[in-house]
Design an enzyme around this catalytic site. Structure first.
Site, PDB file in Angstrom:
ATOM      1  N   GLU A 198       0.831  -1.212   0.000  1.00 10.12           N
ATOM      2  CA  GLU A 198       0.000   0.000   0.000  1.00 10.12           C
ATOM      3  C   GLU A 198       0.864   1.261   0.000  1.00 10.12           C
ATOM      4  O   GLU A 198       0.485   2.275  -0.581  1.00 10.12           O
ATOM      5  CB  GLU A 198      -0.952  -0.003   1.204  1.00 10.12           C
ATOM      6  N   HIS A 255       1.770   2.138  -3.520  1.00 10.15           N
ATOM      7  CA  HIS A 255       0.711   2.949  -4.128  1.00 10.15           C
ATOM      8  C   HIS A 255       0.819   4.394  -3.641  1.00 10.15           C
ATOM      9  O   HIS A 255       0.669   5.345  -4.417  1.00 10.15           O
ATOM     10  CB  HIS A 255      -0.660   2.411  -3.724  1.00 10.15           C
ATOM     11  N   HIS A 291       3.295   6.509  -5.353  1.00  4.12           N
ATOM     12  CA  HIS A 291       2.812   6.897  -6.683  1.00  4.12           C
ATOM     13  C   HIS A 291       2.045   8.216  -6.586  1.00  4.12           C
ATOM     14  O   HIS A 291       2.135   9.077  -7.465  1.00  4.12           O
ATOM     15  CB  HIS A 291       1.920   5.787  -7.235  1.00  4.12           C
TER      16      HIS A 291
END
Length: 671
Positions: A467, A470, A473
């Site tokens: 996670e 992510h 990102h």
């Protein structure tokens, strides 16, 4: 009524004033903001000036900013901190947002302006990001029905509204079905084999319900240790049956009809827009491009994985036979897999957990982000949150504010199961001013007890890294337009950053920096660390076959499903070649398969394995040059910063120098 959602957020970094927001604020805020956004859109559509990129495409990309923020806020709360009132409001808001979206996509004057700009794009001097925005905007309108006649547009609007409501209902049913079950056990002997730390959590859960003894729920941190460690086979069977019957018991929260209704609506939508089926519609906008390529990809992985999976199950069956079990069932898998893991690697999750204190694992992921991307994390207890368990961090790069990060780690009533990353505010640049993102990581780890802090299983360690991949990102996003920022990328590309970061959890050099006993500070032994590294491919055949099975089920639902067929029969027929255990007639996967029926993974679940090819290939590049190599990290950072502003394959080739190679994944998985 004073409504904080309609005011400019004045907190630090324009963060949300959670403590001032009440349930009754949402519906009036949405109603007003939708009205304001419609007027904003209409102003773009009615502009008498010649349509150009700036006054049409760019203006549209920046429209509805406040509505966007409030939408993110509401739906994030509905996942992490929901209640009956929020769920009721969601049922009212979803059709309003769906109608608003349809009104934009079916605005003929607006589309005419977009088409004018698109048709003349060869004459424009656009940046690559602007070209991407123009192409995506035009395609988005066409795929939303802009070329349909008025009657078909109305039909599409009704379909989208229905899909929105039914998807929401599906997710709520799964949550309600999960929460409806718990197992109260008074005799500790029935829990033989389950580690004391887990029993403490079960005892605390019972106390919260004012019950004696122990309580096991279907929340993953409660359910998984029970089916992994309980020597009581009858208990494992009962829990697995309850888990497999979620929304599949014919009761109030049953999803079988909803599955059929959702598939039928998606098929109708696809046909209306000129596509053979919903999978074809979806894959046009993916790296994979078409169903044939996905099925070929899944078949190749299945053929490679099945012999390994069968051999793995054979090893488990030999262990089970020693316990007098002649026919293993699905509920035996985790128990005997854990036994075999201990036998092969002398690794036991409960033995390892003391070395993975949540705070230390978080520090490790923060330090990794600093090594690779020069990011610093500073906790700020003054920033408002929606629950006192949530912690907030300011992230800086070379002293400059980069992002806000919310972390929410523990299960509670009203919080859906699983782990996810989301955002409260996107990154973008407008009129010379940059808005930095507000990112959130939400998990369901075991809570601290009176005797110990939150200690993670190794699987939970990898979940946190996943996670956080992510999150990076989103944190590193560096685009002009919000619709192309951060994780706004092709669905089969979005899992690359998350799965890539998981690789570091298996690297001895890195593990030694944080795998320390929470009481003694002792570093996990080299022998154990080497075994963790070696265990990465443990049960990889089984796991690959399972993921391929789920991906195949998803693809078949969205390309071949016939509505008259029973959900259970269709599922069993689809998974027949990939089943390694007897099928239980009382359980099914589909009615609680939230990824594809309540989330965004319809005809896209394959993307987890697709992204594994990318992440294996990307990490192989690092391993060849050093896992902290600065030059490669800088190139990888560009890939993350670019979001959806460029073609993902081009981004990958610019980073790696070539297209991803499936052999990297096969080598990592099966040697």
């Amino acid at each position: 009524m004073n409504n904080p959602l309609l005011e400019t957020f004045s907190n630090l970094h324009d963060s949300a004033p959670f403590s001032a927001i009440k349930e009754e604020h949402f519906l009036p805020a949405f109603t007003q903001l939708i009205d304001e956004s419609e007027k904003e859109i209409e102003k773009i559509a009615q502009n008498i000036e010649e349509p150009i990129f700036e006054n049409t495409i760019e203006a549209l990309a920046f429209s509805g900013e406040k509505l966007d923020i409030v939408s993110h806020l509401f739906f994030n709360l509905n996942s992490a901190e929901t209640n009956d009132e929020l769920q009721k409001i969601a049922q009212e808001i979803s059709p309003l947002l769906s109608a608003f979206s349809s009104k934009i996509s079916q605005n003929e004057k607006l589309f005419l302006r977009i088409k004018n700009v698109f048709d003349g794009k060869t004459q424009l001097n656009l940046t690559e990001e602007q070209q991407t925005l123009l192409n995506e905007t035009y395609k988005g309108f066409v795929r939303s029905g802009a070329l349909l006649n008025n009657e078909d547009k109305k039909t599409l609007e009704e379909i989208d509204a229905n899909l929105s409501l039914k998807s929401l209902q599906f997710g709520q049913n799964v949550l309600a079905s999960t929460n409806a079950y718990f197992k109260n056990i008074l005799d500790k002997n029935e829990l033989a084999g389950i580690p004391e730390a887990i029993l403490s959590q079960y005892k605390a859960d019972a106390e919260e319900r004012n019950l004696e003894g122990y309580v096991i729920t279907l929340d993953y941190p409660s359910y998984l240790p029970a089916v992994t460690y309980a020597e009581n086979r009858k208990l494992r069977s009962e829990l697995a049956l309850a888990n497999g019957r979620k929304s599949f018991d014919g009761g109030e929260f049953d999803n079988q009809n909803l599955v059929k209704e959702l598939i039928a609506l998606k098929q109708k939508k696809a046909e209306l827009l000129g596509y053979q089926n919903y999978a074809t519609y979806v894959l046009e906008e993916r790296m994979a491009q078409n169903s044939a390529k996905v099925f070929e990809f899944l078949k190749e992985l299945s053929q490679k994985a099945k012999p390994f999976a069968e051999q793995e199950i054979l090893e488990l069956k030999k262990l089970a036979e020693k316990d007098g079990i002649s026919e293993m069932q699905t509920y035996d898998h985790a128990f005997y897999a854990e036994k075999l893991r201990k036998q092969k690697f002398d690794l036991n999750d409960e033995e390892l957990k003391p070395y993975f204190q949540l705070e230390k694992v978080q520090e490790a992921v923060f330090s990794l982000a600093k090594k690779l991307f020069h990011l610093d994390f500073k906790e700020n207890t003054e920033i408002d949150t929606y629950n006192n368990e949530v912690k907030t961090y300011e992230i800086f790069e070379n002293g400059n504010f980069k992002s806000l990060l919310y972390v929410d780690y523990f299960p509670r009533k009203g919080k859906r199961a699983g782990a996810w990353m989301t955002s409260y505010q996107n990154q973008y640049k407008k009129n010379g001013v940059e808005k930095r993102p507000h990112i959130s990581v939400v998990c369901n780890f075991s809570k601290p007890t009176k005797d110990a802090p939150s200690l993670l299983t190794f699987q939970e360690v990898t979940t946190l890294f996943h996670e956080f991949g992510h999150a990076l990102h989103g944190v590193l996003a560096n685009t002009v337009y919000p619709t192309l920022s951060g994780t706004s990328v092709k669905w089969d590309f979005v899992e690359l950053p998350s799965q890539f970061l998981e690789n570091y959890c298996y690297e001895p050099e890195f593990l030694k920096t944080f795998a320390k006993h929470f009481e003694t500070g002792e570093i996990l032994s080299d022998e154990k660390i080497e075994k963790i590294s070696a265990s990465k491919s443990f049960m990889e055949g089984y796991q690959t076959l399972r993921q391929v099975g789920l991906a195949t089920l998803d693809m078949k639902y969205h390309s071949e499903f016939v509505g008259e067929k029973s959900i259970k029969i269709f599922e069993d027929e689809t998974l027949k070649e990939m089943q390694l255990y007897p099928v239980n007639p009382e359980t099914a996967i589909s009615p609680s398969f939230s990824h594809i029926f309540a989330g965004g993974y319809s005809a896209g679940y394959y993307s987890y394995k697709w992204a594994e090819v990318l992440d294996a290939d990307a990490f192989q590049y690092f391993k060849e040059n050093g896992i902290f190599d600065k030059e490669i990290a800088d190139k990888y950072k560009v890939l993350l910063e670019s979001g959806g502003s460029k073609n993902p394959m081009d981004l990958y080739k610019n980073f790696r120098g070539s297209e991803p190679n499936v052999e990297s994944l096969l080598k990592r998985a099966f040697g």
